[in-house]
Design an enzyme around this catalytic site. Structure first.
Site, PDB file in Angstrom:
ATOM      1  N   CYS A   1      -5.342  -2.827   2.971  1.00 45.15           N
ATOM      2  CA  CYS A   1      -5.148  -2.717   4.415  1.00 45.15           C
ATOM      3  C   CYS A   1      -6.394  -3.095   5.213  1.00 45.15           C
ATOM      4  O   CYS A   1      -6.749  -4.256   5.337  1.00 45.15           O
ATOM      5  CB  CYS A   1      -4.667  -1.311   4.772  1.00 45.15           C
TER       6      CYS A   1
ATOM      7  N   LYS B   1      -9.752   2.244  -2.727  1.00 41.97           N
ATOM      8  CA  LYS B   1     -10.197   1.677  -1.450  1.00 41.97           C
ATOM      9  C   LYS B   1     -11.599   2.166  -1.118  1.00 41.97           C
ATOM     10  O   LYS B   1     -11.888   3.358  -1.146  1.00 41.97           O
ATOM     11  CB  LYS B   1      -9.214   2.077  -0.347  1.00 41.97           C
TER      12      LYS B   1
ATOM     13  N   GLU C   1       0.841  -1.203   0.000  1.00 39.39           N
ATOM     14  CA  GLU C   1       0.000   0.000   0.000  1.00 39.39           C
ATOM     15  C   GLU C   1       0.876   1.252   0.000  1.00 39.39           C
ATOM     16  O   GLU C   1       1.887   1.318   0.698  1.00 39.39           O
ATOM     17  CB  GLU C   1      -0.892  -0.016   1.245  1.00 39.39           C
TER      18      GLU C   1
END
Length: 499
Positions: A376, A322, A264
Site C-alpha cells: 500500500c 511492511k 493487502e
C-alpha cells in the site's frame, strides 16, 4: 493575463485569500483522475507573478500558503474517506483531518515563498526552485508524504519517462520550469520563456518512443484477483468467509497461472491461526505460488501488516512485513505518551498499532525470481524502492485502497505506481482490494486492469525488464546535485524577472 497578479494583489485581503484558494484548487485538476496538467501550469504561473509582486514578504508568504491550501485541499480531498468508514467513532475528525493535512502541506510551500523573498526578491524562477526543494522536503520529513507532488501531473504524458533519470522530483522541476516560462512570457520576457517551452515540448516529442517490449509468449502468466471487499464490511466476522470464498472462486477459474496475487489483508485473520485454511488456498492456486496480504503476530506480541508467498502444498515460502507504516493509521507517533488516552489509530488494533518490519530486500517468487515487495503506502516512496544488490524481476504491490473511497484517491495511488515502474525499469503487479488492480509495464503503461469497484480476476503475461535506469542505479543524488547547482547559480547571479 500579464496584469492578473496585479489585479489579485489589489483585491481586499479576504477576497484575495478566497481567489488564491480557488486558484490552488484549479491547479489540483492536474492530478488524477482529471489529469488536466495545463490547469496546473497556468495556475502556478499566476502564483509566480503574485509571489513576485506582493508588497511585503508577509503578504507574499500568505498568498503562497493560501494557494497551497487550495491545491492540497482539493488534491487530498480523499483523506476524509478513512474517517467515514466508522462515522460514529471517527466521522467528526474528517474535516479537521483535511484542513490540517492541506494546511500543513501548504506550510512547506509558504516556507519556499519566504526563502525566495528573502534570498532573491522578485525572482520568479528562484521561487520555482524553492518550490522544488519544498516538495522534496515534504517527501522526506516526518516520515514523508510525497502525495500530489507537482511532478505527478505528467504521469499520463510522455514527459513521465524522464522519471527514469531523476525520479518524481525531476518531474516537479519540469512543472515549475513550464509554469515559469509561461509567467515569463506574460511579463514580456518572451525569449527565455519561449526557449524553455520549446525545450520542454521538444523533449516530450522525443520521448514518444512507445511502450516497453511486449511480453514473450512464454512469459509467466500472472493472475491478479480483486475481491472488492468494502472497508466497513471487510473486518466484520459475518463477511469473513464471503470475501475469502470470493477470492478462492476467482483464483480457481480457468488455466493454472504461474503466479496468483491477492490484495493487502486479503485474508482477514491473523496468519497465526489460518493453518486450517492453507489447504483451501492451496487448492484454489492449484500448485501456483500464491501471494496474499494478511496480518500476523510474532512471539514478542508485535503485530505486522504482511505479505506472504505461499508455495505448492500450502507451504509458506517467504514473508515480508511492511516497513513504512502510515502515521496515525497503522501506528501512533509517540504512542507511549498518549496510550492512556485510548488512541490506537484507524487500523483498529489493540495497543499502539503495527510494528514496522525489518527486512529490506526482496521476496522470492518460485519460478519467476526476486520481487520488490510493497504494501500500500510504501508504493508512494520512490527513494525507498531500491533494495538489495540483485536486479529484481518485478515490483509486487498489494494494497487496500478501500480506505481511499471511490473517487480521486485510488486513481492518484495508481498514478504513483506507474511512476515507480518507470523509475525502476521494472513491470509492476498491482493487486488492490477494491481497485484499481493492474499489470503495469516497465514504461508505466497499464497493460490490463480491473476497474475500481469491480469483482474480477485477470490473467496477464509478465512484461519484460528494461535495462537499469539511472534513477534505479543512483537514486536522488544526481538530481539533488543539479538542483543544488541551479539554486546557487540563481542565488548568486540574482536573476530577477519583472515585478
Amino acid at each position: 493575463m500579464a496584469d492578473t497578479p496585479a489585479r489579485l494583489m489589489a483585491l481586499p485581503g479576504w477576497l484575495r485569500f478566497l481567489v488564491l484558494v480557488g486558484a490552488g484548487a484549479v491547479a489540483g485538476l492536474g492530478q488524477a483522475p482529471f489529469d488536466l496538467w495545463p490547469a496546473t501550469i497556468v495556475s502556478l504561473a499566476i502564483l509566480f507573478g503574485v509571489q513576485a509582486r506582493a508588497d511585503t514578504t508577509k503578504v507574499a508568504v500568505f498568498a503562497v500558503w493560501s494557494f497551497g491550501l487550495g491545491y492540497f485541499g482539493f488534491s487530498l480531498r480523499w483523506i476524509v474517506e478513512p474517517f467515514l468508514v466508522d462515522v460514529a467513532r471517527h466521522g467528526w475528525m474528517a474535516p479537521f483531518a483535511l484542513v490540517l493535512m492541506a494546511g500543513g502541506a501548504a506550510l512547506f510551500w509558504a516556507v519556499a515563498g519566504w526563502l525566495a523573498r528573502r534570498m532573491a526578491p522578485g525572482g520568479m524562477l528562484f521561487f520555482g526552485l524553492m518550490l522544488v526543494w519544498a516538495e522534496l522536503t515534504r517527501s522526506l520529513v516526518l516520515t514523508g508524504f510525497p502525495w500530489a507532488l507537482l511532478g505527478h501531473i505528467w504521469v499520463p504524458t510522455a514527459l513521465a519517462q524522464l522519471a527514469a533519470f531523476g525520479g518524481p522530483h525531476l518531474l516537479t522541476l519540469i512543472t515549475v520550469l513550464a509554469a515559469w516560462s509561461l509567467a515569463a512570457v506574460w511579463h514580456n520576457k518572451i525569449f527565455p520563456g519561449l526557449i524553455v517551452l520549446a525545450v520542454l515540448g521538444g523533449g516530450a516529442a522525443f520521448l514518444r518512443i512507445g511502450p516497453a517490449p511486449e511480453p514473450r509468449a512464454d512469459a509467466p502468466l500472472v493472475r491478479i484477483v480483486q475481491p472488492n471487499a468494502p472497508q466497513h464490511l471487510k473486518w466484520n466476522p459475518a463477511y469473513r468467509d464471503v470475501f475469502v470464498n470470493r477470492l478462492v472462486d476467482l483464483t480457481g477459474q480457468g488455466a493454472v497461472p504461474d503466479l496468483v496475487v491477492w490484495p493487502e489483508t486479503a485474508v482477514p485473520t491473523l496468519l497465526n491461526y489460518i493453518q486450517s485454511d492453507l489447504s483451501l488456498l492451496d487448492g484454489a492456486a492449484r500448485g501456483a505460488p500464491l501471494v496474499f496480504g494478511i496480518q500476523r503476530q510474532d512471539a514478542t506480541g508485535g503485530f505486522f501488516n504482511s505479505m506472504v508467498v505461499m508455495g505448492p502444498g500450502g507451504v509458506i515460502r517467504d514473508i515480508y512485513d511492511k516497513r513504512h507504516l502510515v502515521p496515525f493509521g497503522e501506528y501512533i507517533p509517540g504512542a507511549r505518551l498518549i496510550a492512556d488516552m485510548g488512541f490506537t489509530g484507524l487500523a483498529g488494533l489493540v495497543g499502539t498499532g503495527f510494528t514496522p518490519g525489518a527486512q529490506e530486500e526482496h521476496v522470492m517468487i518460485p519460478g519467476i525470481g526476486p520481487a520488490v515487495p510493497l504494501i500500500c503506502y510504501e508504493g508512494i516512496f520512490a527513494e525507498e524502492i531500491n533494495r538489495g544488490p540483485a536486479r529484481p524481476r518485478l515490483l509486487l504491490l498489494i494494497t487496500n485502497d478501500a480506505w481511499f473511497g471511490q473517487a480521486a484517491g485510488p486513481y492518484q495511488h495508481l498514478a504513483q505506481a506507474r511512476l515507480r515502474a518507470i523509475e525502476q525499469g521494472l513491470p509492476m503487479v498491482r493487486a488492490a482490494n477494491t481497485g484499481v488492480s493492474a499489470m503495469i509495464d516497465a514504461k508505466g503503461r497499464i497493460i490490463d486492469q480491473i476497474a475500481l469497484g469491480g469483482v474480477a480476476a485477470i490473467d496477464v503475461r509478465l512484461p519484460p525488464v528494461l535495462p537499469t535506469p539511472p534513477y534505479a542505479r543512483w537514486g536522488e543524488w544526481p538530481f539533488a546535485a543539479v538542483l543544488i547547482l541551479l539554486t546557487f547559480v540563481f542565488y548568486f547571479r540574482r536573476f530577477r524577472f519583472p515585478d
